[in-house]
Scaffold this motif. Structure first.
Motif, short mmCIF file in Angstrom:
data_model
loop_
_atom_site.label_atom_id
_atom_site.label_comp_id
_atom_site.label_asym_id
_atom_site.label_seq_id
_atom_site.Cartn_x
_atom_site.Cartn_y
_atom_site.Cartn_z
N ALA B 497 0.83 -1.20 -0.13
CA ALA B 497 -0.07 0.10 0.02
C ALA B 497 0.76 1.25 -0.07
N ALA B 498 1.91 1.35 0.74
CA ALA B 498 2.86 2.45 0.82
C ALA B 498 3.48 2.61 -0.44
N LEU B 499 4.00 1.50 -1.15
CA LEU B 499 4.45 1.41 -2.77
C LEU B 499 3.50 2.37 -3.32
N GLY B 500 2.28 1.72 -3.46
CA GLY B 500 1.06 2.25 -4.20
C GLY B 500 0.95 3.68 -4.01
N GLY B 501 0.86 3.97 -2.55
CA GLY B 501 0.49 5.29 -2.22
C GLY B 501 1.70 6.42 -2.61
N GLY B 502 2.87 5.98 -2.51
CA GLY B 502 4.20 6.83 -3.03
C GLY B 502 4.10 6.96 -4.37
N TRP B 503 3.69 5.92 -5.17
CA TRP B 503 3.60 5.88 -6.77
C TRP B 503 2.77 7.08 -6.93
N LEU B 504 1.50 6.85 -6.52
CA LEU B 504 0.41 7.90 -6.73
C LEU B 504 0.60 9.07 -6.20
N ALA B 505 1.15 9.26 -5.14
CA ALA B 505 1.17 10.77 -4.56
C ALA B 505 2.54 10.58 -4.04
N ASP B 506 2.88 11.15 -2.89
CA ASP B 506 4.26 11.66 -2.08
C ASP B 506 4.47 10.53 -0.99
N ALA B 507 5.50 10.89 -0.05
CA ALA B 507 5.74 10.22 1.00
C ALA B 507 4.63 10.17 1.82
#
Lengths: 250, 544
Positions: B497-507
């Protein structure tokens, strides 16, 4: 018969039973009554030889429980307040075991008769773990009666029994008494044992407050409690703090 | 021996078979037992494999001899110190104490009925110890006989204590225990002084060569000789000598004319109470002590909503049971030493700034702690009917029951992290330390809820005694394996989820996605726990 002389039991500085003396003759059914912590269970356990007494003598059919324990215990049956059975042994195996411990020969017909009376015949092959509390109590009763003891001790025996079970137990106790056994039972259900017992022993804080027949009990306290008083009324009068208890203890 | 007691001994063996058969008839009992048996076979297999493949040279007999003697002595001393009057189960008190049986018959019955369980324990330990023996086969008789020796010696010591204690004036008997503590303290201090002067290894060597310790180790010698025997003849001869010692001790037990009834009644009732608490999942160490009655400033936990009163009750029980907190502190210390202290002590050069170790500590401690710290449904298993009768939703009951345990573990976890950071004087990797602190609370919640969920699904009351050892081991393995896998799955999901979130948005988006996944996992675990509480079959699972 059961003879108790100056029985005293002390636990780590506390006196649970304080110089009790009384006799239960053959054919007599003695009700041991008293409030919580009065020393009823300790008294019964000391008579049964489970607790060694600190002082005093207990004799069963003339045998000293401490000096001749084997002879005394052979003539004794105990039904404890909490029926503890061997979980993985069946009802029948409990009777088999009891017969062997007490050296009862040809015990099977008697065991079957007891199981039939206590309505346990259909459960004879059930393990103790599979029985309800009332049924376990009945198994304890059957085991205690199997060797036809001359002295029978029952600690709160009505707990967990249904009305039919109580009636059956009463019948068994009356019959054992009629056959000459000395029966002694403790109970909190005073109204229920009033009709069963032929005499009463009232204790409080390990001390004897009264010992005698129902009529003697009523006669002694009629003036204080009234002529129509039940055993329960007299019990409360005796065991609650007040001049009656103090006078009886003195 | 009375025929009834002989019958009872046989019935005990039959009963174990019946109990095992009955357990195997249920799915969960079958699974627990099967995994336990598989574990046993695995240990046996690895031992055999290691013997065949890895053992190049057998151990040195002298070292084995001394090592076994020391180990046996280390077990013997506490066994003798803790020895008490013979233990009787309540049903044995009821049937045997009022029966026409001699004291000697009762003692013989206790020796035989407990002794064969000791033999099983010895067999198991012997299997584990085969690789350490000079001749692997010697480990079995050596350990079995040593375990029997410990058992019979403890029985004898208990009776001797009774016999001596009865004759000592009470001021003297009251002074014995403090005197023993003082002597132990003085000896410990003297040894510490030796360690400071000579170093640990030489000090230990000198200790074992001292006349006192050598004399103390003499009773252990024949058993150690079996373990270190190099020929079949030596194994047989020393086994016979060891067996002779065990039989002689048993004879001394039977010859002791001590009235143990009173003391046995008291100590047996106490021990049975402890066993019952353990069976009911309340933990032996953690909650066996009498509660301390003191006023406690317990918060209202109003934020928990309907479950708050249940959480308050748990907090009162926790606050008044000193040993429960002690158990938690002990497990925290164990986790800290194992994860932080030992790796840095063993390899000081490789020990850099603390990072991954902190995260590992955050996960390992709750996993360990939830096994023994049971201020939750496990403590209340007899009150499930009552809890069901309350006008509360199952989720509220679940939250109220486990909140205090999870909170206590989470607080201890954060404290451990703080101590670790303080210990290395700030030498930590910031991001890893932050991650460790962030996961401390959800991991505690997940570990506690999953532990309780498993308990409500598999509430079979098995314990680690001889009769039920395989089922117990199986159950422990299942629980630890499952909890670890579940936490791993949540970690992987949060990472993805963090990877996906980071890819879609930022840290910040990555962190938010991970938090949402972890929160969902916590909610899901709580929902599962509530379902298990609702589905708990009182007719099937209620204790005796």
């Amino acid at each position: 018969m059961i003879e108790v002389r100056q029985l005293t039991k002390r636990y780590e500085g506390r006196t649970a039973v304080d110089g009790l003396s009384f006799t239960v003759r053959g054919g007599e059914i003695l009700g041991l009554v008293g409030p919580n912590g009065a020393g009823k269970t300790t008294t019964l356990r000391a008579i049964a030889g489970i607790h060694p007494p600190s002082d005093g003598v207990v004799e069963i059919a003339g045998f000293d429980v401490e000096r001749q324990p084997i002879e005394a215990k052979r003539r004794l049956g105990l039904i404890p307040d909490e029926p503890q059975l061997f979980g993985t042994m069946t009802v029948w195996e409990h009777l088999d075991f009891t017969a062997r411990v007490y050296g009862v020969r040809d015990w099977r017909p008697g065991a079957e008769r007891l199981l039939a009376e206590l309505e346990l015949l259909e459960r004879r092959d059930s393990m103790a773990d599979e029985l309800s509390r009332g049924m376990r109590q009945k198994v304890a009763v059957a085991c205690a009666l199997l060797h036809e003891p001359q002295a029978l001790l029952l600690d709160e025996p009505l707990t967990g029994l249904d009305p039919r079970g109580i009636r059956t137990l009463y019948g068994l106790l009356r019959r054992r008494a009629a056959e000459g056994a000395a029966v002694m039972l403790s109970s909190h259900l005073l109204g229920q044992i009033e009709g069963l017992c032929t005499s009463f022993l009232v204790v409080r804080q390990g001390r004897l407050l009264f010992h005698g027949t129902r009529d003697e009990l009523r006669a002694r306290y009629a003036d204080e409690v009234g002529p129509d008083a039940t055993l329960e009324d007299i019990f409360f009068h005796l065991t609650e703090d007040g001049p009656a208890a103090a006078g009886a203890a003195a | 021996m009375n025929p009834g007691l002989r019958y009872l001994l046989g019935a005990g063996v039959r009963g174990m078979g019946r109990r095992a058969g009955r357990r195997m008839r249920t799915f969960r009992g079958f699974v627990s037992t099967a995994i336990g048996v598989l574990f046993f076979l695995f240990v046996l297999g690895t031992q055999m494999l290691a013997l065949v493949t890895a053992r190049q040279t057998p151990p040195v007999p002298e070292s084995v001899l001394q090592g076994f003697s020391v180990v046996l002595l280390l077990f013997l001393v506490p066994a003798l110190v803790a020895a008490d009057a013979p233990f009787f189960w309540p049903q044995e008190v009821q049937f045997l104490f009022a029966a026409p049986l001699r004291r000697r018959e009762l003692l013989l019955y206790t020796l035989l009925s407990r002794g064969w369980v000791q033999v099983f324990s010895g067999l198991w330990l012997g299997l584990v110890g085969m690789r350490m023996a000079v001749r692997p086969a010697a480990a079995i008789p050596a350990v079995v006989l040593a375990v029997l020796f410990l058992f019979v010696a403890a029985q004898l010591a208990g009776l001797v204590k009774l016999a001596v204690g009865d004759r000592l004036p009470s001021p003297v008997s009251r002074a014995v225990r403090p005197a023993l503590f003082v002597i132990g303290g003085v000896l410990g201090w003297a040894f510490y002084a030796q360690v400071r002067a000579q170093g640990f290894g030489p000090a230990v060597g000198a200790l074992f060569q001292s006349p006192g310790v050598r004399a103390a180790m003499l009773p252990a010698r024949p058993f150690a000789e079996v373990f270190a025997a190099q020929t079949t003849g030596a194994i047989l001869a020393w086994s016979a000598a060891s067996l002779g010692i065990v039989v002689a001790l048993a004879g001394a037990v039977l010859a002791m004319d001590v009235d143990f009834r009173e003391r046995s009644l008291v100590s047996s009732a106490r021990r049975f109470d402890r066993i019952r608490r353990m069976r009911r999942g309340r933990g032996g160490l953690g909650s066996a002590a009498a509660p301390v009655n003191r006023k406690l400033p317990i918060p209202s936990f109003a934020f928990l909503g309907a479950g708050a009163p249940l959480a308050r009750r748990q907090a009162y029980e926790l606050g008044r049971g000193v040993r429960a907190l002690g158990t938690l502190a002990f497990m925290a210390g164990m986790a800290f030493v194992y994860v932080i202290v030992i790796p840095r002590w063993m390899n000081p050069e490789a020990a850099g700034a603390l990072g991954t170790s902190l995260v590992v500590l955050s996960v390992v401690f709750p996993l360990l702690a939830t096994g023994g710290f049971s201020v939750d449904f496990r403590r209340d298993v007899e009150r499930i009917g009552y809890l069901r009768s309350l006008p509360l939703r199952p989720t509220a009951v679940a939250v109220g029951e486990v909140f205090v345990a999870a909170a206590a573990i989470a607080i201890a976890n954060v404290l451990l992290l703080a101590v670790a950071v303080w210990m290395v004087d700030g030498g930590v990797e910031g991001r890893m330390a932050l991650l460790a602190a962030a996961v401390a609370v959800p991991v505690a919640w997940l570990a506690v809820t999953l532990e309780n969920w498993l308990f409500l699904l598999f509430p079979t009351r098995v314990q680690s005694d001889g009769a039920q050892q395989s089922a117990f081991v199986g159950k422990q393995l299942i629980k630890m394996f499952f909890k670890t896998c579940a936490l791993g799955a949540v970690a992987v999901a949060a990472g993805l989820a963090a990877l996906g979130g980071g890819w879609l948005a930022d840290a910040a988006g990555a962190a938010a996605a991970a938090v949402i996944v972890v929160a969902l996992a916590c909610w899901g675990a709580t929902w599962l726990l509530a379902r298990a509480f609702q589905g708990f079959d009182l007719t099937l699972d209620a204790p005796e």
